[in-house]
Design a protein around this motif. Structure first.
Motif, PDB file in Angstrom:
ATOM      1  N   ALA A  15       0.598  -1.116  -0.001  1.00 27.15           N
ATOM      2  CA  ALA A  15       0.026   0.226   0.050  1.00 27.15           C
ATOM      3  C   ALA A  15       0.889   1.174   0.202  1.00 27.15           C
ATOM      4  N   ALA A  16       1.956   1.358   0.964  1.00 20.40           N
ATOM      5  CA  ALA A  16       3.145   2.760   0.978  1.00 20.40           C
ATOM      6  C   ALA A  16       3.297   2.809  -0.691  1.00 20.40           C
ATOM      7  N   ARG A  17       4.319   1.456  -1.332  1.00 27.39           N
ATOM      8  CA  ARG A  17       5.216   1.692  -2.088  1.00 27.39           C
ATOM      9  C   ARG A  17       3.516   2.046  -2.953  1.00 27.39           C
ATOM     10  N   LEU A  18       2.622   1.732  -3.541  1.00 25.29           N
ATOM     11  CA  LEU A  18       2.181   2.211  -4.408  1.00 25.29           C
ATOM     12  C   LEU A  18       1.887   3.264  -4.410  1.00 25.29           C
ATOM     13  N   ALA A  19       0.996   3.672  -3.047  1.00 25.29           N
ATOM     14  CA  ALA A  19       0.714   4.598  -3.258  1.00 25.29           C
ATOM     15  C   ALA A  19       1.701   6.232  -3.791  1.00 25.29           C
ATOM     16  N   GLU A  20       3.115   5.899  -3.378  1.00 24.88           N
ATOM     17  CA  GLU A  20       3.985   6.642  -2.979  1.00 24.88           C
ATOM     18  C   GLU A  20       4.582   6.132  -4.776  1.00 24.88           C
ATOM     19  N   LYS A  21       3.899   6.106  -5.221  1.00 23.35           N
ATOM     20  CA  LYS A  21       3.930   5.327  -6.699  1.00 23.35           C
ATOM     21  C   LYS A  21       3.545   6.786  -7.552  1.00 23.35           C
ATOM     22  N   ALA A  36       2.358   4.660   4.090  1.00 19.02           N
ATOM     23  CA  ALA A  36       1.449   5.154   3.143  1.00 19.02           C
ATOM     24  C   ALA A  36       0.227   5.721   3.611  1.00 19.02           C
ATOM     25  N   VAL A  37      -0.490   6.305   4.799  1.00 22.00           N
ATOM     26  CA  VAL A  37      -1.206   7.327   4.602  1.00 22.00           C
ATOM     27  C   VAL A  37      -0.761   9.009   3.801  1.00 22.00           C
ATOM     28  N   ALA A  38       1.031   9.197   4.703  1.00 22.60           N
ATOM     29  CA  ALA A  38       0.858  10.408   4.639  1.00 22.60           C
ATOM     30  C   ALA A  38       1.224   9.980   2.552  1.00 22.60           C
ATOM     31  N   ALA A  39       1.345   8.857   1.664  1.00 20.68           N
ATOM     32  CA  ALA A  39       1.464   9.017   0.625  1.00 20.68           C
ATOM     33  C   ALA A  39      -0.040   9.540  -0.043  1.00 20.68           C
ATOM     34  N   GLY A  40      -1.300   9.142   0.907  1.00 17.23           N
ATOM     35  CA  GLY A  40      -2.403   9.512  -0.170  1.00 17.23           C
ATOM     36  C   GLY A  40      -3.261   8.181  -0.280  1.00 17.23           C
ATOM     37  N   ALA A  41      -2.699   7.018   0.907  1.00 15.61           N
ATOM     38  CA  ALA A  41      -3.489   5.774   0.751  1.00 15.61           C
ATOM     39  C   ALA A  41      -4.850   6.192   1.864  1.00 15.61           C
TER      40      ALA A  41
END
Ligand SMILES: Cc1cc2nc3c(=O)[nH]c(=O)nc-3n(C[C@H](O)[C@H](O)[C@H](O)COP(=O)(O)OP(=O)(O)OC[C@H]3O[C@@H](n4cnc5c(N)ncnc54)[C@H](O)[C@@H]3O)c2cc1C
Ligand code: SF4
Lengths: 211, 545
Positions: free
Chosen positions: B50-56, B245-250
């Motif tokens: 979740a974190a990596r996909l949101a960061e992308k 994840a939350v920080a990146a928008g998930a």
């Protein structure tokens, strides 16, 4: 048994930085809000009291550590581990079935309820149940060994050693948050740990480590 | 403290794990909005992805059946009260060697099982990825160590793993990001035994920080790691990946139990997930669904999502969904020492030897095992001794030796076998979903391996000065029930975690493991998730999602 940690009481740390408020709240419940009977029948409750007085250790410092009330609460609230071994009934049902079977075994062997046997006979009887030397008909398809080990004994011991007094007697550190430990090597102690007394009454000296 | 009874992550905010009662802003999605990825499970696999996909830049909703914890508010120094951290929904466990569940292996809540894990962060021995070709047993994975190496390094950085400058086994990996922790007394027993027997040992690389890191303070050696780390020193998926994840928008949707993955009418694509939150069943639309509920709930969900087009469950044309269930065997050997050990202090496993992972001679079995020093707390130890059959005065005598006991437990490799399974039982849980049933039995090889480990660990305890030895049997991690592979006939997903049958359905968790290896799995799960995220990005760029 002579106590190894006679002057140690986890609760002496209550106001120290080894305890935080949320842990204090949990232990306040455990010590002062012992629940009443809601799941077991009176007969089941009395039997479990008699069983746990043999299965759990006897508190060295006197008094008693409540066990039945907490098992009753877990079962009443359905707060169990959730999984069961194939072939075993769901946990709540297993408790009722198992307690009934133990009583039936006692009556079959001694013509008296378990609670009325002397403690020596109780222990001999319990060893037999533990080994699964039972009359399967009285267990209505349930594995007696599993009930004894995985449910009854595990449950009783799990309540006993959740109590601060039981933990103090064994010299366990107890709650540790926010403060943990600083001296963690062999024979090292922090001042807020239990001090062990040898059989001859002298405090154990911190020996040299072999390493 | 009791577990939260209502979801916390909603209305544009999520709990701040670092602040009592605190919040952080969180982007939220409507059910009707088709998000790029719906991820089921926010544990080691799910939260990392979740974190990596949101960061992308992908839009992500990550579901977890359990609460969004705030360690500073929720985690207590009490073993019994901490059972709220475990997955305790009804399950049946059978076979010749039934695996104990709940606290033994399954967490519930954001962070998954890493909330109560022991933080051991080890890489695989490279050859294990090609065990069949290089070592002559098990099966090959569809990825190589060389493909995984940079992701291991990335995971170690992300978790600020505290470990030795030079790890004594395997390929060089440079110093760990943070210096190693001081080894505690039970670890020093392992060290002493290892030196006496002439085998290497070292401080365990741990995902708890040895120096401050961001808002995480250094570990205070309180030893309650299995009950949730109340200080946030532990670099769990809750603290590290959910936060990122939350920080990146998930969006992380807590206390939301997914009951089915939904498919289109011809069964060629998945369209979203059906989930229950606050007693209400809803459907979240998604372009892709990733199942990351760990090795029991992942196959259970795929099996529970069966349709007329997929009567045996989704992604199951191979019949491998739920098959090849594996665990790590964890028999313990224990001994009494004259010295004061006090093994409640410090993280439970501070010293390790991987000797039998990297030595192939002198074995009457295939596979390997690592073993570590141990540190059970009072109640857990009482129940372990009860499991040995002790009660009453006998139990009391043995418990009185608590501060003078030490022991070793291996992470012991177990063969993947089709006969070990997760299936559905004919019984439903309170959600109305069929409950999972496990069947597990050890093979002869598994038994020989464990017997070897018990002998060796016993020798080492004696060499270290231990006496009155005894042993017991146990298991730890779960793996294998949706294995990855190169062949659609014998595996559920490919090397990218993508299902062979339905191209927008993915798996990303411990169930991917085709073999178990013999180190704790979470670093490899996280490395796989990091790799899958990169692969998804590459596929998306090529228009192949
Ligand atoms: C006591 C203990 C100690 C351990 N120590 C170590 C260690 O030292 N090192 C190590 O590497 N590993 C360790 N592990 C193992 C490690 O924690 C797990 O292997 C790892 O967390 C598994 O990752 P996962 O993503 O597959 O599943 P998990 O991390 O368990 O995450 C799965 C999540 O999915 C959620 N979920 C499941 N089904 C659904 C559904 N249908 N809907 C919504 N949510 C769902 C669950 O609530 C859970 O939060 C330990 C485990 C335990 C229990
Ligand atoms: S020993 Fe360290 S990691 Fe474990 S609970 Fe304590 S502070 Fe957290």
């Amino acid at each position: 048994m002579t106590e190894r940690y006679p002057d140690y009481d986890i609760l002496d740390k209550w106001s120290s930085v080894s305890f935080d408020d949320k842990t204090r709240a949990v232990l306040t419940q455990r010590l002062h809000a012992v629940p009443g009977r809601r799941f077991f029948t009176q007969t089941e409750w009395d039997l479990l009291e008699a069983l746990s007085s043999r299965l759990a250790p006897t508190p060295e410092r006197g008094g008693s550590i409540p066990i039945t009330p907490w098992i009753d609460k877990e079962l009443f609230e359905g707060d169990t581990e959730g999984f069961r071994i194939e072939g075993m009934p769901p946990t709540l049902e297993a408790w009722r079935k198992g307690l009934a079977a133990i009583e039936a075994e006692a009556k079959a062997a001694y013509v008296r309820p378990f609670a009325e046997l002397d403690s020596e006979t109780q222990d001999i009887f319990l060893k037999r149940i533990q080994k699964g030397e039972v009359d399967p008909a009285l267990w209505r398809g349930m594995d007696a060994k599993r009930f004894f080990g995985d449910i009854l004994l595990k449950g009783v011991v799990g309540v006993y050693y959740a109590h601060p007094q039981a933990q103090s007697e064994m010299g366990f550190g107890g709650p540790a948050s926010p403060r943990g430990y600083v001296r963690i090597g062999l024979n090292e102690h922090d001042p807020w740990e239990a001090r062990e007394v040898r059989a001859d009454g002298k405090p154990r000296r911190s020996g040299k480590t072999q390493r | 403290m009791t577990a939260p009874t209502a979801p916390r992550a909603r209305d544009g905010r999520a709990p701040d794990v670092f602040t009592p009662d605190g919040w952080v802003p969180m982007r939220c999605h409507a059910d009707s909005e088709e998000v790029d990825f719906a991820i089921v499970g926010a544990g080691a696999g799910g939260a990392t992805l979740a974190a990596r996909l949101a960061e992308k830049g992908f839009s992500v909703v990550c579901f977890d059946a359990g609460p969004y914890w705030r360690p500073l508010d929720d985690f207590v120094s009490d073993e019994r009260a901490s059972e709220m951290l475990y997955w305790t929904d009804p399950r049946i466990t059978g076979g010749d060697d039934p695996i104990a569940l709940a606290g033994n292996n399954c967490g519930k809540g954001v962070g998954g099982s890493t909330v109560h894990f022991s933080m051991i962060s080890l890489r695989w021995r490279p050859e294990w990825f090609k065990a069949r070709t290089k070592l002559g047993y098990g099966v090959d994975w569809p990825v190589t160590y060389e493909q995984m190496e940079s992701y291991y390094a990335q995971a170690e950085q992300a978790l600020s793993v505290s470990g030795p400058v030079k790890y004594p086994w395997g390929p060089p990996r440079g110093p760990y990001p943070y210096r190693p922790h001081e080894v505690n007394a039970p670890g020093l027993i392992l060290a002493r035994g290892a030196e006496k027997l002439g085998v290497k040992w070292c401080a365990v690389p741990l995902a708890t920080v040895s120096a401050p890191r961001g808002k995480s303070p250094p570990c205070v050696y309180r030893g309650w790691c299995h009950y949730g780390c109340s200080t946030n020193a532990k670099q769990s998926a809750l603290v590290v990946w959910a936060t990122r994840a939350v920080a990146a928008g998930a969006e992380i949707r807590d206390m939301a139990m997914v009951g089915q993955v939904e498919t289109n009418t011809d069964g060629t694509r998945v369209t979203g997930v059906r989930f229950q939150r606050e007693g209400e069943w809803r459907v979240q639309k998604a372009r892709n669904v990733v199942v990351a509920g760990y090795a029991i709930e992942t196959p259970r969900l795929l099996l529970n999502s069966a349709t007329s087009r997929h009567p045996d469950g989704l992604a199951n044309s191979s019949g491998c969904v739920g098959a090849y269930l594996t665990t790590h065997a964890g028999p313990g050997v224990w001994a009494t020492f004259d010295e004061d050990i006090r093994w409640n202090k410090g993280p439970p496993n501070m010293a390790v030897t991987e000797h039998w992972n990297y030595t192939d001679e002198g074995k009457d079995f295939h596979g390997g095992y690592a073993f570590m020093s141990q540190g059970p707390l009072a109640r857990e130890w009482g129940q372990t001794l009860a499991g040995r059959g002790l009660w009453g005065a006998e139990l009391q005598r043995e418990m009185a030796k608590y501060n003078h006991t030490a022991g070793f437990v291996p992470v012991a490799e177990v063969e993947p076998r089709a006969c070990n399974t997760v299936t559905l039982a004919d019984e439903v849980d309170p959600y109305g979903l069929k409950i999972p049933k496990l069947s597990f039995s050890y093979s002869d090889n598994d038994r020989r391996l464990q017997a070897h480990s018990k002998r060796f660990m016993g020798q080492m305890l004696e060499a270290a000065g231990g006496y009155d030895l005894w042993d017991n049997d146990d298991t730890s991690h779960l793996m294998g029930t949706c294995r990855m592979g190169d062949d659609p006939k014998t595996s559920v997903v490919n090397a990218d975690g993508r299902s062979w049958d339905i191209p927008n359905l993915w798996v990303c968790d411990g169930s991917l493991f085709a073999t178990t290896g013999a180190v704790n799995p979470s670093l490899t799960i996280q490395a796989l998730a990091l790799r899958i995220a990169d692969r998804i990005e590459a596929l998306a760029r090529r228009g192949e999602l």
